[in-house]
Motif scaffolding. Structure first.
Motif, PDB file in Angstrom:
ATOM      1  N   PRO A   1       0.702  -1.205  -0.039  1.00 54.15           N
ATOM      2  CA  PRO A   1       0.011   0.283  -0.022  1.00 54.15           C
ATOM      3  C   PRO A   1       0.734   1.151   0.001  1.00 54.15           C
ATOM      4  O   PRO A   1       0.493   2.140  -0.548  1.00 54.15           O
ATOM      5  N   TYR A   2       2.041   1.246   0.668  1.00 55.18           N
ATOM      6  CA  TYR A   2       2.898   2.537   0.924  1.00 55.18           C
ATOM      7  C   TYR A   2       3.434   2.795  -0.635  1.00 55.18           C
ATOM      8  O   TYR A   2       3.147   3.930  -0.988  1.00 55.18           O
ATOM      9  N   PHE A   3       3.785   1.921  -1.697  1.00 54.94           N
ATOM     10  CA  PHE A   3       4.465   2.251  -2.651  1.00 54.94           C
ATOM     11  C   PHE A   3       3.220   2.526  -3.778  1.00 54.94           C
ATOM     12  O   PHE A   3       3.509   3.414  -4.686  1.00 54.94           O
ATOM     13  N   ILE A   4       2.073   2.029  -3.513  1.00 54.73           N
ATOM     14  CA  ILE A   4       0.867   2.384  -4.451  1.00 54.73           C
ATOM     15  C   ILE A   4       0.466   3.666  -4.052  1.00 54.73           C
ATOM     16  O   ILE A   4       0.245   4.491  -5.192  1.00 54.73           O
ATOM     17  N   ALA A   5       0.315   4.121  -2.826  1.00 56.99           N
ATOM     18  CA  ALA A   5       0.110   5.473  -2.442  1.00 56.99           C
ATOM     19  C   ALA A   5       1.145   6.397  -2.803  1.00 56.99           C
ATOM     20  O   ALA A   5       0.859   7.642  -3.420  1.00 56.99           O
ATOM     21  N   ILE A   6       2.404   6.230  -2.878  1.00 58.74           N
ATOM     22  CA  ILE A   6       3.560   6.972  -3.700  1.00 58.74           C
ATOM     23  C   ILE A   6       3.124   7.358  -4.991  1.00 58.74           C
ATOM     24  O   ILE A   6       3.112   8.553  -5.305  1.00 58.74           O
ATOM     25  N   ARG A   7       2.993   6.108  -5.847  1.00 60.52           N
ATOM     26  CA  ARG A   7       2.724   6.376  -7.147  1.00 60.52           C
ATOM     27  C   ARG A   7       1.331   7.397  -7.255  1.00 60.52           C
ATOM     28  O   ARG A   7       1.395   8.122  -8.251  1.00 60.52           O
TER      29      ARG A   7
ATOM     30  N   ALA B   1       1.402  11.227  -8.919  1.00 61.77           N
ATOM     31  CA  ALA B   1       0.832  11.271 -10.272  1.00 61.77           C
ATOM     32  C   ALA B   1      -0.094  12.582 -10.206  1.00 61.77           C
ATOM     33  O   ALA B   1      -0.310  13.145 -11.118  1.00 61.77           O
ATOM     34  N   LEU B   2      -0.686  13.118  -9.004  1.00 58.31           N
ATOM     35  CA  LEU B   2      -1.399  13.980  -8.612  1.00 58.31           C
ATOM     36  C   LEU B   2      -0.908  15.447  -8.997  1.00 58.31           C
ATOM     37  O   LEU B   2      -1.655  16.071  -9.852  1.00 58.31           O
TER      38      LEU B   2
ATOM     39  N   PHE C   1      -0.540  11.581  -1.396  1.00 54.78           N
ATOM     40  CA  PHE C   1      -0.017  10.566  -0.914  1.00 54.78           C
ATOM     41  C   PHE C   1      -0.879  10.244   0.305  1.00 54.78           C
ATOM     42  O   PHE C   1      -1.405   9.068   0.655  1.00 54.78           O
ATOM     43  N   ALA C   2      -1.312  11.169   1.244  1.00 50.90           N
ATOM     44  CA  ALA C   2      -2.203  10.840   2.358  1.00 50.90           C
ATOM     45  C   ALA C   2      -3.450  10.606   1.945  1.00 50.90           C
ATOM     46  O   ALA C   2      -4.148   9.612   2.550  1.00 50.90           O
ATOM     47  N   ASP C   3      -3.999  11.156   0.928  1.00 49.58           N
ATOM     48  CA  ASP C   3      -5.462  10.804   0.477  1.00 49.58           C
ATOM     49  C   ASP C   3      -5.422   9.161  -0.070  1.00 49.58           C
ATOM     50  O   ASP C   3      -6.200   8.396   0.232  1.00 49.58           O
ATOM     51  N   ALA C   4      -4.359   8.852  -0.747  1.00 50.41           N
ATOM     52  CA  ALA C   4      -4.298   7.347  -1.335  1.00 50.41           C
ATOM     53  C   ALA C   4      -4.190   6.709  -0.342  1.00 50.41           C
ATOM     54  O   ALA C   4      -4.579   5.480  -0.272  1.00 50.41           O
ATOM     55  N   LEU C   5      -3.326   6.865   0.769  1.00 46.07           N
ATOM     56  CA  LEU C   5      -2.781   5.996   1.811  1.00 46.07           C
ATOM     57  C   LEU C   5      -4.235   5.703   2.620  1.00 46.07           C
ATOM     58  O   LEU C   5      -4.241   4.579   2.982  1.00 46.07           O
TER      59      LEU C   5
END
Length: 721
Positions: A22-28, A32-33, A90-94
Motif C-alpha cells: 500500500p505504501y508504494f501504491i500510495a506513493i505512485r 501522479a496528482l 499520498f495521504a489521500d491515497a494511503l
C-alpha cells in the motif's frame, strides 16, 4: 540451466510484492496528482532557461520583456508547490487504501490529509520565507514531504484504530463530515502534537534546517576524489539514489556542484581561452551532457526503450508525450508520471544507466576518442547537440549516441518486466471485475463497474475509455460463433454470435465485463448495433454455403429495446448487409430483461412481422419466466446452462421437463445451453429436448472454423452419443 529462470522468477516475485505494498501504491498515486503542475512547470523551464543566449534573446523579442516574470510566476505556482500537492495525494491515497483493506470508511481521507499537511508545516516548513518556499517545491521539498507523509499518515491511521482515541459522534450530527472529524479528533490532535515535539527535539539537537544539514553531509565525501573515476560513479550514484526517493539529487548535493564541479568547469574554460591544457574530466558540463541525457537517470534512454519494446499503446504514447521535454533534459513529467520515484521495478536501471553512460564518456576521453569538456552549456541544451557544444567536436555527439544506445539496452529488460507485472495485475483486476459484473447483487445497480472504489473502479473507467476507441478501431471488437445442434437429425441449424474484445494491452476482456462497462458508459446502443452488423455481414458471407434455415442468433441488451427507433435500425442493417430477416434471431436475456415495456414489445412485434425471429435466453432462472412467455412475441426459448445439469428426481429435471412440455404446447423451439458432457446430453434427450448448444459439441469458433464445423456436420455422418 534451471537456476537462472528460477532466480529471475524469484526476483520478479520480490519486486511484485514490494510494488503492491500500500505504501508504494500510495506513493505512485500521490506523485501522479501534481502532473498538471509538472507539465506546466516543464514548459516554463524551457522558456525560462533556453539552451543558448541567442535563443533567450529571440524569446524575449517574441514574447516581450515580461517573459521571465511570467515564467517565474508559473514555476512558483507549479514546481513551487509540487511537494505539497504530492504530500496531499499520498495521504489521500494511503487513507483510501487503508479503508479499502478494512472494508469500510474507517477514516475520512480529507481529515487525514489535513492532519498530515499540518504535520508537514509543523516539522519541515521553516520560519523564513525562503526556507518555506524550498520546503514546498518539487525538487528540494520532496524529501520532507515524503518523510512527513509516511510518518504522519501511518501514525495517524494507527492511532485512529485505537478504540479509546475514537469519539463515537458520527451519528449525532446531520452533517457526515462533522461526524467524521469528531470521531478521529483525539488521534489527529495527538499526531500533530507528536510532530511538534519532534521539531523541538531536532532544534535542541542543532538541526534547525534538516534538509540543508543533510545536503552538506551527503556532499562531504566527494570533494576529496574529484579526479578519480570513482568520483564520477559515486557522485552520480548518490544523485540517482536521492532522486529515487523523490529528492532532487543535484540540489541535495549542491555543495559538490559549488565546490568541485563548477570550479572544474571554470578551469577548463579558462584553459581553452588561454590555449592551455585541460585538467579536469568531471565538470558540471560533463555531467549535464553525458550523464543526464533526458534528465536525471538518463531517462531519454528509457523513452527510447519504451518506443522500441513496449507492447502497449499506453507505453508508446507515454514515451512520445515525454519525448519533447526529455530532449531538453526536463524529465520531471516522466519521473512523476510513470512514475520512477520509489518504483522498485525501475530502481536498478535508473541508477545503472547514467553510471554506464559516464563510464563510456570517461573511457572515450581517456583513449583520446573525444576531447575533454572545455565549453559551458545550459542544462537545457538539446541532446546530441550538447555533446558537440561541450567538447567542440562531433565526436562528443557520437559518444552521446553510443551512450544512449547503452542506456537503452540497460532499460529494455526492466520495461518488459514492468509490463509483465502490470499485465499480471491487470488480469487479476479484470477477474475481480468479472465476478462483480456477473454478481446478481450488482445487476440492478445503475452502474455496476464505473462507481466501484479502488483498482476495479479505475480499471473500469480506463476500459470505458478504451472501449469507446475500440468500437471505432478495426479488429478489436469481433465475433466468435458457437454452433447450435439438432441432436435428433445431427444437423447444425444455427450459431450464436458472441462478442469478443481483444484489448491491446490486457488481451481478451470477458464479455460480461464488456457489457457491464458499455451499459455504465452509455455505449450499449453503439456497441450492440456494431455486433449486429458484424453478425449479419458474416451470415450473408455464408449465404452460398449454408441452407436458408440456418439462423444467426445475436444477443440484445434490454436497453436497446427501449429505443423507439430500434426496429428501424435493425431493418437498416438488414438492408445494408443484404440479409434476409428470417436468417436473424434476436436473443433477449430473461435474467436481466426489464419487465416487458410497451416500447420493447412494439419493437419485437414489428421485427417479427418482417420475419426476424425472437428468442428468450437464460429461461428458467428469473421470477418472471411465465410472464415473459405471455407478454413477449417469441419463437425460441433457451434453457439456462444452470439447468442443464439434470439428475433423476432433481429440481432441475422437473423444471426442464415442464419447460419442454410447455414449449411443445406453445409451438416454441427449445434450445438447451451449456451441455458439456454425454451424460447431460442423454438425460436432457430423455426429457424431450432435441436442440443443444455447448462445449460437448463445440466451443465458440472463429468464422472460418465455424463454417468448417457446420459443413462437416451437415454433410457428414452426424452426431452419435
Amino acid at each position: 540451466m534451471t537456476k537462472k529462470p528460477a532466480r529471475w522468477l524469484s526476483f520478479l516475485t520480490i519486486i511484485e510484492r514490494i510494488d503492491r505494498r500500500p505504501y508504494f501504491i500510495a506513493i505512485r498515486r500521490g506523485l501522479a496528482l501534481p502532473l498538471p503542475l509538472i507539465m506546466s512547470g516543464a514548459l516554463a523551464l524551457l522558456l525560462r532557461y533556453p539552451s543558448s543566449v541567442d535563443m533567450h534573446r529571440w524569446l524575449m523579442k517574441v514574447f516581450g520583456p515580461r517573459l521571465d516574470f511570467f515564467c517565474d510566476n508559473l514555476l512558483a505556482g507549479t514546481f513551487g508547490i509540487g511537494a505539497l500537492v504530492a504530500l496531499y495525494g499520498f495521504a489521500d491515497a494511503l487513507t483510501n487504501l487503508h479503508n479499502q483493506r478494512l472494508g469500510h470508511r474507517h477514516v475520512n481521507p480529507t481529515v487525514a490529509t489535513i492532519v498530515v499537511v499540518s504535520c508537514f508545516f509543523t516539522l519541515i516548513a521553516g520560519d523564513s520565507e525562503g526556507t518555506l518556499s524550498a520546503s514546498l517545491s518539487l525538487g528540494r521539498g520532496m524529501l520532507g514531504a515524503l518523510l512527513v507523509a509516511s510518518l504522519g499518515g501511518c501514525l495517524f491511521l494507527k492511532l485512529c484504530g485505537i478504540r479509546c482515541l475514537r469519539v463515537p459522534l458520527r451519528n449525532l450530527s446531520n452533517d457526515p463530515l462533522v461526524g467524521d472529524v469528531f470521531t478521529v479528533l483525539p488521534a489527529g490532535m495527538l499526531t500533530i502534537l507528536l510532530f511538534a515535539l519532534l521539531k523541538v527535539a531536532l532544534f535542541a539537537a542543532g538541526g534547525s534546517n534538516f534538509i540543508g544539514t543533510l545536503s552538506t553531509l551527503l556532499a562531504a565525501p566527494f570533494s576529496k576524489f574529484s579526479t578519480s573515476p570513482l568520483f564520477g560513479v559515486g557522485y552520480e550514484t548518490a544523485s540517482q539514489v536521492l532522486w529515487l526517493f523523490g529528492i532532487h539529487g543535484p540540489n541535495a548535493l549542491y555543495a559538490v556542484q559549488e565546490h568541485v564541479l563548477v570550479p572544474a568547469s571554470n578551469a577548463n574554460i579558462a584553459a581553452v581561452v588561454n590555449g592551455g591544457h585541460l585538467q579536469f574530466i568531471f565538470t558540471y558540463d560533463f555531467f549535464a551532457a553525458f550523464a543526464r541525457m533526458g534528465g536525471s537517470g538518463g531517462t531519454l534512454s528509457l523513452i527510447l526503450a519504451l518506443l522500441l519494446v513496449s507492447r502497449t499503446v499506453r507505453g508508446r504514447k507515454l514515451a512520445l508525450f515525454m519525448m519533447l521535454p526529455a530532449l531538453f533534459n526536463v524529465n520531471e513529467p516522466l519521473l512523476f508520471g510513470l512514475p520512477l520515484v520509489l518504483n522498485p521495478v525501475y530502481a536498478i536501471p535508473f541508477i545503472l544507466a547514467p553510471v554506464v553512460q559516464i563510464l563510456i564518456a570517461y573511457a572515450a576521453i581517456v583513449v583520446h576518442l573525444m576531447p575533454q569538456p572545455g565549453y559551458s552549456i545550459a542544462w537545457t541544451t538539446p541532446v546530441l547537440y550538447s555533446g558537440y557544444a561541450v567538447t567542440g567536436s562531433f565526436s562528443g555527439t557520437l559518444v552521446q549516441l553510443l551512450a544512449l544506445v547503452a542506456g537503452t539496452m540497460v532499460y529494455v529488460p526492466f520495461v518488459l518486466m514492468a509490463e509483465y507485472l502490470a499485465g499480471k495485475r491487470g488480469q487479476e483486476v479484470l477477474a475481480s471485475l468479472l465476478h462483480i459484473a456477473e454478481s446478481p447483487e450488482t445487476g440492478l445497480k445503475a452502474k455496476r463497474c464505473l462507481d466501484l472504489p479502488g483498482e476495479e473502479g479505475r480499471m473500469a473507467v480506463a476500459l470505458a475509455s478504451d472501449l469507446e476507441d475500440a468500437v471505432k478501431t478495426e479488429g478489436q471488437i469481433f465475433l466468435e460463433f458457437q454452433p447450435q445442434v439438432d441432436f435428433r437429425t445431427g444437423r447444425v441449424f444455427g450459431a450464436e454470435a458472441l462478442l469478443r474484445w481483444q484489448h491491446p494491452f490486457l488481451g481478451r476482456v470477458a464479455p460480461p465485463v464488456v457489457v457491464a462497462i458499455a451499459d455504465d458508459a452509455g455505449q450499449t446502443d453503439r456497441l450492440g448495433l456494431q455486433i449486429l452488423s458484424l453478425a449479419c455481414r458474416q451470415r450473408n458471407a455464408w449465404r452460398e454455403v449454408l441452407p436458408d434455415d440456418f439462423v444467426m442468433a445475436v444477443n440484445l441488451s434490454p436497453r436497446q429495446l427501449l429505443d423507439r427507433e430500434f426496429h428501424r435500425k435493425v431493418l437498416d442493417i438488414l438492408r445494408r448487409e443484404q440479409l434476409r430477416p428470417s436468417w436473424l434471431e434476436l436473443e433477449i436475456t430473461e435474467s436481466t430483461m426489464l419487465l416487458p415495456d410497451v416500447i420493447a414489445i412494439d419493437n419485437l412485434r414489428r421485427l417479427r412481422e418482417v420475419g426476424v425471429k425472437v428468442a428468450l435466453d437464460d429461461f428458467g432462472m428469473g421470477h418472471t419466466s411465465l410472464h415473459y412467455l405471455r407478454e413477449l412475441p417469441l419463437d425460441t426459448v433457451k434453457i439456462d446452462r444452470a439447468l442443464a445439469d439434470v439428475s433423476p428426481g432433481s429440481v432441475n429435471e422437473h423444471i426442464v421437463k415442464s419447460v419442454a412440455d410447455l414449449s411443445r404446447t406453445l409451438n416454441l423451439s427449445l434450445v438447451v445451453e451449456g451441455v458439456e458432457n454425454e451424460c447431460q446430453l442423454k438425460c436432457l434427450s430423455a426429457l424431450g429436448c432435441d436442440r443443444f448448444q455447448g462445449y460437448f459439441f463445440s466451443r465458440p469458433l472463429a468464422a472460418h472454423a465455424c463454417l468448417e464445423f457446420v459443413t462437416d456436420a451437415n454433410w457428414g455422418p452426424g452426431f452419435t452419443a
